[in-house]
Design an enzyme around this catalytic site. Structure first.
Site, PDB file in Angstrom:
ATOM      1  N   LYS A 220       0.481   3.254  -2.902  1.00 55.02           N
ATOM      2  CA  LYS A 220      -0.707   4.187  -3.068  1.00 55.02           C
ATOM      3  C   LYS A 220      -0.377   5.760  -3.080  1.00 55.02           C
ATOM      4  CE  LYS A 220      -3.734   0.551  -0.928  1.00 55.02           C
ATOM      5  NZ  LYS A 220      -4.709   0.370   0.246  1.00 55.02           N
TER       6      LYS A 220
ATOM      7  N   SER B 142       0.682  -1.313   0.138  1.00 54.50           N
ATOM      8  CA  SER B 142       0.041  -0.109   0.098  1.00 54.50           C
ATOM      9  C   SER B 142       0.905   1.195   0.001  1.00 54.50           C
ATOM     10  CB  SER B 142      -0.928   0.028   1.341  1.00 54.50           C
ATOM     11  OG  SER B 142      -1.936  -0.750   1.024  1.00 54.50           O
TER      12      SER B 142
ATOM     13  N   VAL C  64       1.027  -3.845   3.696  1.00 52.84           N
ATOM     14  CA  VAL C  64       0.930  -4.959   4.616  1.00 52.84           C
ATOM     15  C   VAL C  64       2.227  -6.163   4.216  1.00 52.84           C
ATOM     16  CG1 VAL C  64      -1.435  -5.307   4.640  1.00 52.84           C
ATOM     17  CG2 VAL C  64      -0.264  -6.095   2.525  1.00 52.84           C
TER      18      VAL C  64
ATOM     19  N   TYR D 265      -4.955   4.331   7.612  1.00 52.27           N
ATOM     20  CA  TYR D 265      -6.273   3.732   7.748  1.00 52.27           C
ATOM     21  C   TYR D 265      -6.935   4.210   8.898  1.00 52.27           C
ATOM     22  CZ  TYR D 265      -3.514   0.485   4.444  1.00 52.27           C
ATOM     23  OH  TYR D 265      -2.620   0.362   3.811  1.00 52.27           O
TER      24      TYR D 265
ATOM     25  N   TYR E  68      -2.874  -2.591 -10.616  1.00 52.36           N
ATOM     26  CA  TYR E  68      -2.624  -2.355  -9.031  1.00 52.36           C
ATOM     27  C   TYR E  68      -1.968  -3.460  -8.390  1.00 52.36           C
ATOM     28  CZ  TYR E  68      -4.444  -2.255  -4.295  1.00 52.36           C
ATOM     29  OH  TYR E  68      -4.323  -1.999  -2.927  1.00 52.36           O
TER      30      TYR E  68
HETATM   31  N1  GLN Z   1      -2.321  -5.018  -2.208  1.00 52.96           N
HETATM   32  C1  GLN Z   1      -2.580  -5.081  -0.967  1.00 52.96           C
HETATM   33  C2  GLN Z   1      -4.180  -5.068  -1.076  1.00 52.96           C
HETATM   34  O1  GLN Z   1      -4.688  -4.506  -2.017  1.00 52.96           O
HETATM   35  C3  GLN Z   1      -2.419  -3.753  -0.339  1.00 52.96           C
HETATM   36  C4  GLN Z   1      -2.766  -3.666   1.014  1.00 52.96           C
HETATM   37  C5  GLN Z   1      -1.962  -2.859   2.042  1.00 52.96           C
HETATM   38  O2  GLN Z   1      -0.768  -2.918   2.097  1.00 52.96           O
HETATM   39  N2  GLN Z   1      -2.458  -2.406   2.996  1.00 52.96           N
HETATM   40  O3  GLN Z   1      -4.766  -5.819  -0.232  1.00 52.96           O
END
Ligand code: GLN
Length: 606
Positions: free
Chosen positions: A67, A64, A259, A241, A189
């Site tokens: 992002k 993430s 994650v 988050y 993605y």
């Molecule tokens: N690729 C992961 C997902 O979309 C990324 C989530 C994350 O790092 N919080 O679930």
């Protein structure tokens, strides 16, 4: 030698290495293979210095954290208005994978939750034969400062199991947030999340954002400066988050977690932090990562809202005309005028970084000076290391405003700011590259305004007007005229060379000469300018030492040459004349010494 900063980081690492709480993500099956002991901490400064401890070179998937960066590329590709219409910037207070879309529009709350990130990915364009993914990959590589690759195994693992994200993708398609088949966007993605980075990369990516988008090691612009604030803004409010509020309360840094176990945090304008440790807490944030960032922020006072970080005023030195003068020898009457009217010239030497908050007290100071009779204000910016555009515009505005009330503002700086000052509206005629040139221009203007005439003699002088001969009788002047050789020099010719023996002294009757000292490395520095009426080379002549400087004609120069044999014989032939000449020379030399003392005192004031 071990830096105390390195030692601090090693202690911090040792503090949390034994902590085995949290769980490695396993909803993407391949991620569960990560070693829960992996643990790295890295800090990169905005000028590219890196401190690292632990597993900072272990590759893992960015997840993430990508992002926040992809959001920058979407903004660059589509512009703010287009992107804001499709993806909000409000914290959702929900988990990263929540299916939370705004009622009515279906717009995701922010680009940091999966829904917003998938929508963001859909805004990145295919361009110049590069696919959307290739553009994301090279954008992220630019921010990291090296070519990043992709972990194909993690990508396939997520693609095979990412049903929830697929559902989100189709919902976005339903609301028209994605305007094409979401399949390709979702695969892009997943690939974007599988880009491989290290903890060190994260810190350097943070340093790029701290450095207004310029990667500190490659010095390439990686993120458009225009959008850096926006990226950091959503990181600050939504990056962690449903723990974002608590994060900004406790740590106070824009950040993004993934994650894979990474956290990237930024102290805007200063540094980037990367932490890597795969076990996650209930919100999906690296558990050790959070602890490390909380300690770092508290122990190093990095919370961005901590008021001790407020920059200090940047006036380094403040002095006035007459205390420090341009390096030239003025006739004593001109020198006296400058001393009497010295307060009309004020010099403010600034240092450090110029931003709104550091310039604001300087502006107040400048206005105070102009109310107190200052007519020429010099800003000496040679010790300024950075200046943002706002501060340069404020300087230009100040110059205009003071100009209308009769105060001339000139700026002295080493050249690096010239074009930006001009863009801000400062005319080139008031920008000087040395303090000397700036002082000279203000002094000349002041002398004209007080005396009504330029102080430099316009034509060749009579002997009587030369300072050493001032107290001579007509008869003595005739003897001097007859005895002394007249010599002329063309522009660029040297009257005196460093190191030569000093058997002559020159009395200038026409033109100007420059006294130069050669510094280490061969650079010549002007230490004095002498004009008609003054004497050159008298110091070494008097104490019979080798020449300590070069003296060069600046224009056509005429002078009378006093030779040592003639001067010595004067003791027998005309002892009165010799005493007169020595007295004038002593007066000249001691008044220069007095001026040097005033100048040293002014420059040592703090
Ligand atoms: N690729 C992961 C997902 O979309 C990324 C989530 C994350 O790092 N919080 O679930």
């Amino acid at each position: 030698m071990l830096s105390p900063i390195q030692e601090y980081l090693e202690h911090l690492h040792a503090r949390y290495a034994p902590l085995m709480d949290g769980t490695v993500a396993d909803y993407i099956p391949e991620l569960s293979k990560a070693n829960p002991h992996w643990f790295g901490i890295c800090i990169a400064t905005r000028d590219g210095h890196v401190y690292e401890v632990g597993d900072t070179r272990q590759p893992f998937t960015i997840q993430s954290i990508s992002k926040a960066l992809a959001y920058g590329l979407a903004l660059e590709d589509r512009g703010e208005e287009h992107v804001l219409k499709r993806i909000g910037v409000e914290p959702s207070g929900e988990a990263f994978n929540a299916i939370s879309l705004k009622e009515g529009t279906g717009a995701p709350f922010n680009p940091m939750i999966n829904a917003g990130a998938i929508a963001t990915c859909g805004q990145v364009l295919h361009k110049d034969t590069q696919s959307r993914f290739e553009r994301l990959q090279s954008y992220l590589s630019g921010i990291a400062g090296r070519d990043l690759d992709i972990d194909e195994v993690v990508y396939r693992s997520e693609s095979e199991t990412g049903h929830r994200n697929r559902a989100i993708g189709w919902l976005l398609r339903n609301f028209g947030i994605l305007d094409e088949d979401p399949h390709e966007t979702l695969e892009t993605y997943f690939r974007q999340c599988s880009i491989r980075v290290t903890c060190r990369d994260l810190a350097l990516m943070g340093a790029t954002l701290a450095n207004q988008g310029v990667q500190p090691l490659t010095r390439q612009r990686a993120v458009s400066a225009q959008y850096v604030d926006n990226i950091l803004g959503v990181m600050a409010t939504c990056g962690m988050y449903d723990w974002s509020g608590e994060w900004i309360y406790r740590v106070g840094l824009p950040a993004k977690s993934g994650v894979g176990g990474g956290i990237l945090a930024v102290l805007p304008g200063q540094l980037g932090i990367g932490v890597f440790s795969p076990p996650l807490d209930a919100q999906g944030n690296s558990l050790r990562g959070i602890k490390v960032c909380m300690d770092l922020a508290r122990e190093l006072s990095l919370h961005m809202m901590n008021p001790t970080a407020t920059p200090r005023t940047s006036v380094r030195l403040s002095y006035q005309g007459g205390e420090v003068m341009a390096r030239r020898r003025l006739p004593s009457s001109a020198r006296e005028t400058l001393k009497t009217h010295g307060t009309q010239i004020q010099i403010l030497e600034l240092q450090g970084g110029l931003i709104f908050t550091t310039l604001e007290p300087v502006i107040r100071h400048a206005i105070r000076l102009s109310n107190a009779g200052c007519r020429h204000l010099i800003f000496d910016l040679r010790a300024v290391v950075t200046a943002n555009t706002v501060s340069l515009h404020l300087l230009a505005d100040l110059q205009k405003r003071l100009g209308t009330s009769g105060v001339e503002v000139v700026i002295c700086q080493p050249g690096s700011l010239t074009s930006r000052l001009m863009e801000a509206g400062v005319p080139s005629s008031s920008i000087f590259s040395t303090l000397d040139a700036a002082l000279e221009s203000c002094e000349d203007a002041l002398l004209v305004s007080v005396t009504g005439a330029a102080w430099r003699p316009a034509k060749a002088l009579d002997l009587r007007e030369c300072s050493v001969f001032q107290s001579c009788t007509n008869g003595e002047l005739q003897i001097l005229e007859k005895d002394l050789e007249k010599r002329t020099f063309s522009p660029g010719e040297f009257l005196i060379h460093t190191g030569e023996s000093s058997d002559e002294m020159f009395v200038l009757t026409e033109g100007n000469v420059e006294v130069q000292i050669t510094e280490e490395g061969g650079l010549k520095r002007r230490v004095d300018v002498l004009t008609a009426g003054m004497t050159a080379g008298e110091m070494a002549f008097l104490d019979n030492s080798p020449r300590s400087a070069d003296v060069m004609a600046l224009d056509k120069v005429t002078c009378l040459v006093v030779t040592r044999p003639w001067f010595t014989s004067l003791a027998d032939t005309l002892p009165h004349l010799k005493i007169k000449l020595l007295m004038s020379l002593i007066r000249e030399v001691s008044s220069r010494l007095r001026q040097a003392n005033v100048e040293i005192t002014a420059l040592q004031r703090s």
